[in-house]
Enzyme design. Structure first.
Site, PDB file in Angstrom:
ATOM      1  CB  CYS A 275      -7.214   8.434  -6.492  1.00 21.87           C
ATOM      2  SG  CYS A 275      -5.879   8.429  -5.286  1.00 21.87           S
TER       3      CYS A 275
HETATM    4  N1  NAD Z   1      -2.589   6.072  -4.088  1.00 22.16           N
HETATM    5  C1  NAD Z   1      -2.311   6.764  -5.179  1.00 22.16           C
HETATM    6  O1  NAD Z   1      -2.023   6.217  -6.227  1.00 22.16           O
HETATM    7  C2  NAD Z   1      -2.349   8.284  -5.155  1.00 22.16           C
HETATM    8  C3  NAD Z   1      -1.966   8.989  -6.293  1.00 22.16           C
HETATM    9  C4  NAD Z   1      -1.950  10.368  -6.257  1.00 22.16           C
HETATM   10  C5  NAD Z   1      -2.343  11.036  -5.094  1.00 22.16           C
HETATM   11  N2  NAD Z   1      -2.744  10.331  -4.006  1.00 22.16           N
HETATM   12  C6  NAD Z   1      -3.101  11.071  -2.795  1.00 22.16           C
HETATM   13  O2  NAD Z   1      -1.967  11.010  -1.917  1.00 22.16           O
HETATM   14  C7  NAD Z   1      -2.405  10.907  -0.554  1.00 22.16           C
HETATM   15  C8  NAD Z   1      -1.853   9.652   0.081  1.00 22.16           C
HETATM   16  O3  NAD Z   1      -2.394   8.526  -0.548  1.00 22.16           O
HETATM   17  P1  NAD Z   1      -1.829   7.046  -0.315  1.00 22.16           P
HETATM   18  O4  NAD Z   1      -2.602   6.167  -1.234  1.00 22.16           O
HETATM   19  O5  NAD Z   1      -0.340   7.060  -0.405  1.00 22.16           O
HETATM   20  O6  NAD Z   1      -2.256   6.819   1.217  1.00 22.16           O
HETATM   21  P2  NAD Z   1      -1.953   5.546   2.127  1.00 22.16           P
HETATM   22  O7  NAD Z   1      -3.145   5.345   2.970  1.00 22.16           O
HETATM   23  O8  NAD Z   1      -1.438   4.417   1.279  1.00 22.16           O
HETATM   24  O9  NAD Z   1      -0.718   6.002   3.038  1.00 22.16           O
HETATM   25  C9  NAD Z   1      -0.776   6.966   4.030  1.00 22.16           C
HETATM   26  C10 NAD Z   1       0.353   6.688   5.034  1.00 22.16           C
HETATM   27  O10 NAD Z   1       0.412   7.790   5.941  1.00 22.16           O
HETATM   28  C11 NAD Z   1       0.691   7.275   7.239  1.00 22.16           C
HETATM   29  N3  NAD Z   1       0.298   8.277   8.244  1.00 22.16           N
HETATM   30  C12 NAD Z   1      -0.942   8.577   8.726  1.00 22.16           C
HETATM   31  N4  NAD Z   1      -0.880   9.584   9.614  1.00 22.16           N
HETATM   32  C13 NAD Z   1       0.433   9.936   9.701  1.00 22.16           C
HETATM   33  C14 NAD Z   1       1.126  10.924  10.450  1.00 22.16           C
HETATM   34  N5  NAD Z   1       0.500  11.750  11.272  1.00 22.16           N
HETATM   35  N6  NAD Z   1       2.463  11.020  10.277  1.00 22.16           N
HETATM   36  C15 NAD Z   1       3.140  10.177   9.448  1.00 22.16           C
HETATM   37  N7  NAD Z   1       2.518   9.231   8.725  1.00 22.16           N
HETATM   38  C16 NAD Z   1       1.190   9.104   8.847  1.00 22.16           C
HETATM   39  C17 NAD Z   1      -0.104   5.991   7.298  1.00 22.16           C
HETATM   40  O11 NAD Z   1       0.368   5.154   8.336  1.00 22.16           O
HETATM   41  C18 NAD Z   1       0.141   5.446   5.879  1.00 22.16           C
HETATM   42  O12 NAD Z   1       1.288   4.629   5.848  1.00 22.16           O
HETATM   43  C19 NAD Z   1      -3.935  10.995  -0.603  1.00 22.16           C
HETATM   44  O13 NAD Z   1      -4.323  12.330  -0.446  1.00 22.16           O
HETATM   45  C20 NAD Z   1      -4.253  10.516  -2.001  1.00 22.16           C
HETATM   46  O14 NAD Z   1      -5.485  11.033  -2.449  1.00 22.16           O
HETATM   47  C21 NAD Z   1      -2.731   8.968  -4.002  1.00 22.16           C
END
Ligand code: NAD
Length: 437
Positions: A275
């Site tokens: 992030c």
């Molecule tokens: N990782 C963190 O600590 C964190 C913290 C705060 C905010 N965020 C934000 O949250 C969001 C998600 O981050 P993340 O790290 O959890 O991502 P990630 O890549 O770990 O997970 C995303 C998930 O979404 C799934 N996915 C993709 N397309 C899909 C669809 N059409 N329908 C259903 N599922 C689908 C993927 O298979 C995956 O499992 C981002 O915008 C990120 O910036 C992340």
């Protein structure tokens, strides 16, 4: 409290944690992901991401009020849907909204068959304006419904840190609820308040009610502020090192100033994770797109690239690693997670390979994720095995077990230890260099 039925699109770091925590708060939750393996593992009570406390929550609630599926129709039985899919960076740093839009479209197609009101909650990190200009139109086009009629869309950013995601969710500093103007803010807010009521009761966290654009910007401002604080203390730390000053003593003192605060003052190898870099780049790209040149934000990223380079330069001062084994201790971007996205270990490994070293790496949980990127380096099954015969060790992650290393250093061919996290106890047996102390 009235238990709500919630669906969560995306079961990555944010979605898998959110789904389990909402279930723990008493709600009935269905996690929806397009990845079959992810879904199978969640249903087996074995989430594919390593987060303290998460396995226990899945073991406790799957089979009762928590389940996972690849079938979007599960949304139809729920009151609201959280969108938590990834928002990666494009080549130029700007945000790639395509995954969010694909999910929004599929959600819209599903909502076409839903008779009663639905709330969509965007948790993915998105630039202000994108929800109104792109996400809402995508849902409207696919559902054939107008926002404010069959559904509303709210923005509710997530502030959890990996490595303490469950704890952060359960003890948040704030809950930010972004709703807008004519688009049924009262109805959307009321539903969000219902969802978060048990969390507010449990944690006492304040709720910030604001607009959608502001909610989206609060997430960027929050992350970019933290990234800036890290780069600022790292830059101060680099100057400290040049002047033989211990940056941690400096940090302890300045942290007593309430305007500065004591957190995020541990200078070292720099920030990683999915992030801080991505969100800083996205805000830079958004600023440039609006013809504003963000001078400070560029420097935040610049200092972060400097830190692993300085570790390698400190190593160069003591040993030429060409043709020799060099150990990298820690691959995860921080302790408590197996995530290697943005880890400072990768530029360190690249620098060692550039110098002709034979890299041997160790991490308690992040080896598999590293292997994808570096299939050809050697992986050790313990820190001791990595150190054995190595000329130089670079410590990149602050795993507690590294603090206990002592005799293990004596098996090194050239016991030069470059500590990027102030985790190693220096002894007379080793040449020890702290990055900023
Ligand atoms: N990782 C963190 O600590 C964190 C913290 C705060 C905010 N965020 C934000 O949250 C969001 C998600 O981050 P993340 O790290 O959890 O991502 P990630 O890549 O770990 O997970 C995303 C998930 O979404 C799934 N996915 C993709 N397309 C899909 C669809 N059409 N329908 C259903 N599922 C689908 C993927 O298979 C995956 O499992 C981002 O915008 C990120 O910036 C992340």
């Amino acid at each position: 409290m009235e238990a709500m039925h919630a669906s969560v699109l995306g079961s990555g770091y944010v979605g898998a944690t959110l789904a389990a925590c909402l279930a723990d708060l008493g709600h009935d939750v269905t996690a929806v992901d397009i990845d079959k393996t992810v879904v199978e593992r969640l249903n087996a009570g074995d989430p594919p991401i390593a987060e303290p406390g998460l396995d226990e929550l899945y073991s406790k609630h799957v089979g009762d009020r928590l389940r996972a599926t690849t079938d979007y129709d599960a949304v139809l039985d729920t009151d609201l849907t959280f969108l938590t899919v990834q928002t990666p960076a494009r080549e130029d740093g700007s945000i790639d909204l395509s995954v969010v839009l694909a999910a929004a479209e599929q959600l819209g197609e599903t909502l076409a068959a839903k008779d009663d009101y639905h709330l969509v909650v965007v948790k993915s990190t998105v630039i202000p304006g994108m929800v109104e200009e792109e996400v809402v139109p995508a849902i409207e086009a696919a559902s054939g419904k107008r926002e404010g009629e069959g559904f509303d869309v709210a923005v509710n950013p997530e502030f959890q840190s990996q490595g303490s995601a469950v704890e952060d969710f359960m003890q948040p500093d704030k809950i930010v609820l972004g709703t807008d103007g004519d688009n049924g803010p009262d109805r959307a807010l009321a539903r969000l308040h219902e969802v978060y009521e048990p969390l507010v009761e449990r944690s006492g966290a304040p709720i910030v009610e604001t607009g959608r654009r502001e909610a989206a910007m609060i997430k960027y401002a929050n992350n970019v502020f933290l990234a800036s604080k890290i780069s600022l203390i790292n830059e101060i730390g680099n100057v400290c090192k040049e002047y033989d000053v211990d940056a941690y003593e400096v940090a302890d003192a300045i942290g007593l100033d309430e305007r500065i605060g004591a957190q995020f003052l541990r200078s070292g190898a720099g920030f990683g994770g999915s992030c801080f870099e991505k969100d800083t780049k996205a805000l830079i790209a958004a600023a440039r797109a609006a013809d504003y040149e963000p001078e400070l934000l560029d420097a935040v990223l610049g200092v972060n690239e400097t830190q692993p380079r300085r570790m390698l330069e400190l190593l160069d001062d003591h040993v030429d690693v060409a043709g020799k084994r060099a150990a990298v201790l820690g691959l995860a971007f921080k302790s408590g997670t197996d995530d290697t996205r943005g880890t400072r270990a990768f530029p360190v490994i690249d620098g060692l390979l550039d110098r002709g070293a034979e890299v041997v790496a160790y991490d308690p949980v992040a080896i598999e994720n590293t292997r994808e990127q570096y299939p050809d380096i050697e992986y050790a099954d313990s820190a001791a095995a990595a150190l054995d015969g190595a000329s130089g060790a670079l410590v990149v992650t602050d795993w507690d077990e590294f603090a206990a290393l002592d005799e293990e250093f004596t098996t090194m061919a050239e016991p030069v230890v470059i500590d990027g996290r102030r985790i190693i106890e220096p002894t007379d047996d080793i040449v020890y260099e702290g990055l900023t102390w």
